[in-house]
Structures are given as C-alpha cells and as structure tokens.
Design an enzyme around this catalytic site. Structure first.
Site, PDB file in Angstrom:
ATOM      1  N   ALA A 168       0.845  -1.187   0.000  1.00  0.00           N
ATOM      2  CA  ALA A 168       0.000   0.000   0.000  1.00  0.00           C
ATOM      3  C   ALA A 168       0.886   1.244   0.000  1.00  0.00           C
ATOM      4  O   ALA A 168       2.104   1.156  -0.132  1.00  0.00           O
ATOM      5  CB  ALA A 168      -0.928  -0.018   1.217  1.00  0.00           C
ATOM      6  N   ALA A 171       2.899   1.126   3.573  1.00  0.00           N
ATOM      7  CA  ALA A 171       3.495  -0.112   4.073  1.00  0.00           C
ATOM      8  C   ALA A 171       3.186  -1.266   3.137  1.00  0.00           C
ATOM      9  O   ALA A 171       2.415  -1.125   2.186  1.00  0.00           O
ATOM     10  CB  ALA A 171       2.944  -0.414   5.473  1.00  0.00           C
ATOM     11  N   ASP A 324     -11.432   5.002   5.748  1.00  0.00           N
ATOM     12  CA  ASP A 324     -10.766   4.535   4.534  1.00  0.00           C
ATOM     13  C   ASP A 324     -11.299   3.153   4.132  1.00  0.00           C
ATOM     14  O   ASP A 324     -10.522   2.219   3.912  1.00  0.00           O
ATOM     15  CB  ASP A 324      -9.259   4.474   4.772  1.00  0.00           C
ATOM     16  CG  ASP A 324      -8.459   4.526   3.476  1.00  0.00           C
ATOM     17  OD1 ASP A 324      -9.050   4.892   2.438  1.00  0.00           O
ATOM     18  OD2 ASP A 324      -7.259   4.200   3.500  1.00  0.00           O
TER      19      ASP A 324
END
Length: 538
Positions: A168, A171, A324
C-alpha cells in the site's frame, strides 16, 4: 507561448523549491535521531521538488496552450479538454509513483473525489493507486526490522515470506509464522517514510498552492491540510492497533445486536512497534469478489447490507468512524459461530483492515449528520436544509451538499418516490454525475472549503462505501437506504428523547418514531414486491 509560460512557471516554482528544500533538509537533519540517515534522505528532497516543479508547470502549460482560442461548450473544446485531462492525470500518476509515500496517499484521495474532479483523473488514479503501489526491497525491510526489534525477520519469526502479500502507500504486508506455529500477517512500513513525510507534505503543499495560483477556482489546499493532520497518525502503527480494538469495543458496547458480525484481526503486541505491526492472518474473501462470496454460500446483497449497517452504526451512533473503507481494506468470511438454517442460509462477518485513519464526530456533529441523512432518505427538504446549515454548508449550498452526498440532483433528492436516491450504475447515471460536477465545479470547491474537515472525511467514506456497494450489486440498493434511514432515525429519536422531560413530549417522540417505522416498513414491502415482480418476469 507555452514554452515561455513553462519557463516562467518553472523559475518561480524552482526558486521557492530551493528555499523550501534547504529549510526542510536542515530541519530534518537537526531534529533526527540518526543524522547520517537523515542526510541521506534529504538528498532525495531536491529531486522530488524538481519533479513537482516540472510536472505542475507542464500541466498548467498544457491546459493554457491546448485550450487557447477554443470556444467553451464546442465539440472541439470538449474533445481537446478530454485529451488534456488524460495527459494531466497520467503526469500526476507518474509523479505520485516516482515520489511514493505521501504522494500515493494524495493519489488515493483524488481517486475518491468523483463529484469534484474530472473523470479522467478519478479513473486513472482509481485504476492504479489502490492496488499497484511501490514495493520495498528485502534489504529495506531488514533495515526496519533491525531498527524496530533489533533482529532480522528470520530471527523474529520461524518462517517469513520475503515476497509481500500486498503493498500500500505507507506499508506492505508479508505472511509469517511465529515460533508457536501461528500464521500471522506482518505490516512493515516503507523505509524512511517517517523522515520524508515532512518534506513530502511541504512539496505537495507547494504543488497544490501553485495550481491554485494558476487556476483560482482549483482550491484543494484543504486536502493537503487533511493529509498533514492524518499522516502522522497513519504512520504510527500502534495508534492503528489501538483504533482496531476501540472499534470492536464500540460495537460491543453501543451496537451489541451486530457486534458478532464485525471483526478486526487480533494484534500481537509484543511483535509490534510504531513501524511494524503483527496481526492475525485473515483467510477471507475480498469484499468485492462476488464469485468468492457466492462460493462461501453467501449472497452479495447480504454483504452489502452488513457493510451499510456497520458504517451507519459507526457514523450515527459511535461517532468513531473508519474513514478509509475502500475495497482493499474490507474482507468477508462466514460468521464463525453460525450454522446453516433450515434453508441452508449462511451469515457473513465483515472483517475490517487498516485502522490508521479514523475520525471522531462530536455529539452535535454526529446527531446533525444523522438528522441530515434521515431527511435525505425520507425526502424531507426542510430537514435537509436545516441540518446542512448546521453542518456548515450554508443556506445557499445546502442543495449542492445533498447532491454531493447522494450523487443525485436536488429534484431527485426531494422526490417522494421510494427509489428517489437509487443509482443504477449505468452510463446515463455516470454522465449525469459528470455533468453535475462540471457544471457546479466552483460551487463544489466553495462547499468543500466551508465544510469542517471531519465532514470532508465523511464524504470520502461515503464515496468509498458507494463504490464497494456498486461493485457488489452493480448499482445501489433500496435496502441500503432503508438501513441508513432506520439507524439515523433511531439516533435522532434517542437524542430527542434524552432532551425531553415531560410525558407528553416523550410520547410525541415515540409516536414520531412509530410513524418512521411505518414508512420504513412500507419501503421494505415495496422492495419485496419489486423483487417478486422481477423474479416472476425474469
């Protein structure tokens, strides 16, 4: 003309970049616990600033030159503008990938701004930023492990897969097995990300401010402010771990009727730090993998309803919201304690991942937002206007606020028809949304400037959920709005009841609640009849 403009723009931006880059670099070295590493990182900053400068100037020059002399509204203007949008989107995408880190996060935000930005930008970013993120090398991973735990991955775990399971913006995740033989997921922050974050935010701010200077109606400095506030929290994985536990605790305390249906991976605290998070490995279906969901014996409609229920509870009742919820951050599995009923029906459990970005809504904001959604579901124009004003939209932009929330024009929002908020996901729907966004671009920009940032995050959350539901159902569902209407109305009624003291006042609230339930029952009955007719004619 374009060349002269490009040179002037680059000169101005580069001059500011040199001053900013030097200041940021010096501050980073001085404040760092590891000056040698900080000095190495700061060598990257001027390169990134130069990329920003040339990308911004090239985009601006392209728009100024390509559209010069064309009549707005003409077929030729529309064709050329589409081509310029595509070139601009590709330039911005390339910049985000080359710089990485916070820039990827910026691209992900852009991918959710369907009601604001041209579709060329939204679709380009959506196709790449959510799943095609840069990957750190194994040596970089070892560097993070050594700093955080003082050991290499193979020393910390009995087994460690060097190939990431997923990557992502901040990370990447690897599978591993503890010395007790337990399979886990290990989230490792990209190397030097914390050190470069300050510089990245400064350069992103410069880029957005420059675009605003060139195009005054393009004012998205609020987006940089939001990233600046949320980035430090998202970079602290211990904060993320605490959020996951608080989320589950809220469901147990405040929404016990669905608590068993919501899950977050267990955290292994002794193997976790601010840059390295070890969690229970989840063997689940992706939330939008319709074939895998059906393979589990589940219905996509049931999964969609559970997602809507979970986030309605978070927004209207808990006031602590996962902001999110895109497709990569939600999974689904069979409810572990469930058994097949007499018709063989199984129940889903929603697994929430990536708890780095949460927002807290205070009591007033939470209840006003609930009252606004109740008004939207029941086409109550007065309630929509009243609560839009309370949330900061103002009387002049309340209709636009309703349109941004629902993706429907005002005449559809206040239409008393049961299916007035439904989006079928057709090309006609998409064209209508694009036209709406283009026609009211400056007004939408003003609306986003006025709204509190917590509401801006609710808009992003709303867009993510709409996208997930669309992929599950190929459109929106009346059941989703029934769920939102029921939860929001219940919260509004509870709030009114807590403020009433006399018996008659409480009775009035109770009667109002019964009327709402009757309307919801009517909606559910109409939905059942529609489904029956569809089945009979299909």
């Amino acid at each position: 003309m374009a060349v002269r403009f490009l040179r002037r723009a680059c000169a101005k931006l580069s001059g500011a970049a040199v001053l900013l880059g030097g200041g940021v670099a010096a501050a980073t070295v001085i404040s760092s616990d590891d000056p040698a590493s900080a000095l190495k990182v700061c060598a990257i900053v001027p390169v990134r600033i130069c990329r920003d400068s040339f990308t911004a100037a090239a985009m601006v020059a392209d728009y100024k030159y390509s559209l010069w002399g064309l009549n707005e509204g003409s077929v030729e203007h529309a064709r050329v503008k589409h081509e310029v949008h595509l070139r601009g989107a590709n330039r911005l995408q390339d910049l985000c990938f080359r710089n990485g880190g916070i820039y990827i996060k910026l691209g992900q935000h852009i991918a959710q701004l369907e009601y604001v930005l041209p579709q060329e930008y939204v679709q380009t970013m959506r196709a790449s930023m959510l799943k095609c993120c840069p990957v750190s090398s194994y040596d970089q991973l070892c560097e993070v492990f050594s700093k955080e735990l003082g050991k290499l991955p193979e020393e910390v775990f009995m087994e460690f897969d060097r190939v990431p399971l997923a990557s992502a913006s901040l990370a990447q995740v690897h599978t591993a097995r503890t010395h007790d033989g337990v399979k886990v997921a290990v989230k490792v922050q990209h190397a030097h990300l914390t050190d470069t974050a300050v510089a990245d935010l400064t350069t992103v701010d410069l880029l957005v401010s420059f675009l605003h200077w060139c195009f005054p109606s393009f004012d998205y400095r609020w987006l940089v402010d939001e990233i600046r506030e949320s980035a430090p929290k998202e970079l602290d994985f211990l904060y993320e771990a605490k959020n996951s536990e608080k989320c589950l605790d809220n469901f147990r305390r405040l929404s016990p009727h669905i608590a068993d249906y919501i899950y977050a991976p267990k955290v292994y605290w002794t193997l976790s730090t601010s840059k390295l998070l070890t969690m229970e490995f989840m063997d689940c279906a992706e939330i939008t993998d319709v074939n895998a969901i059906r393979g589990l014996g589940l219905k996509p409609t049931d999964v969609s309803k559970l997602v809507s229920q979970a986030f309605a509870e978070m927004m209207f009742r808990h006031g602590f919201v996962h902001c999110d919820p895109h497709a990569a951050n939600m999974m689904v599995r069979l409810l572990p304690s469930s058994k097949k009923g007499i018709f063989g029906k199984r129940k889903p459990q929603l697994v929430l991942l990536d708890h780095g970005l949460y927002k807290e809504l205070d009591f007033s904001t939470r209840t006003n937002y609930a009252a606004l959604w109740k008004g939207l579901v029941f086409a109550d124009a007065n309630a929509i206007k009243e609560n839009s004003v309370k949330l900061g939209a103002g009387e002049d932009l309340c209709a636009l606020f309703a349109g941004v929330l629902t993706m429907r024009p005002w005449d559809r929002v206040i239409d008393p028809a049961i299916d007035h908020l439904l989006l079928e996901g057709t090309d006609a729907d998409r064209l209508e949304i694009q036209m709406y966004a283009s026609q009211y671009f400056s007004e939408i920009s003003e609306l986003l400037r006025r709204l509190p940032r917590v509401i801006l995050l609710m808009l992003k959350t709303n867009d993510c959920l709409r996208s997930v539901n669309h992929m599950l159902l190929q459109g929106s569902s009346l059941e989703t709005f029934v769920i939102i209407g029921r939860v929001s109305a219940k919260v509004v009624a509870e709030t009114k009841m807590s403020q009433k003291r006399s018996f008659l006042a409480r009775l009035s609230v109770w009667l109002e609640e019964m009327m709402v339930e009757a309307r919801l029952f009517g909606m559910e009955l109409a939905l059942w009849l529609l489904q029956l007719r569809k089945a009979l004619t299909g």
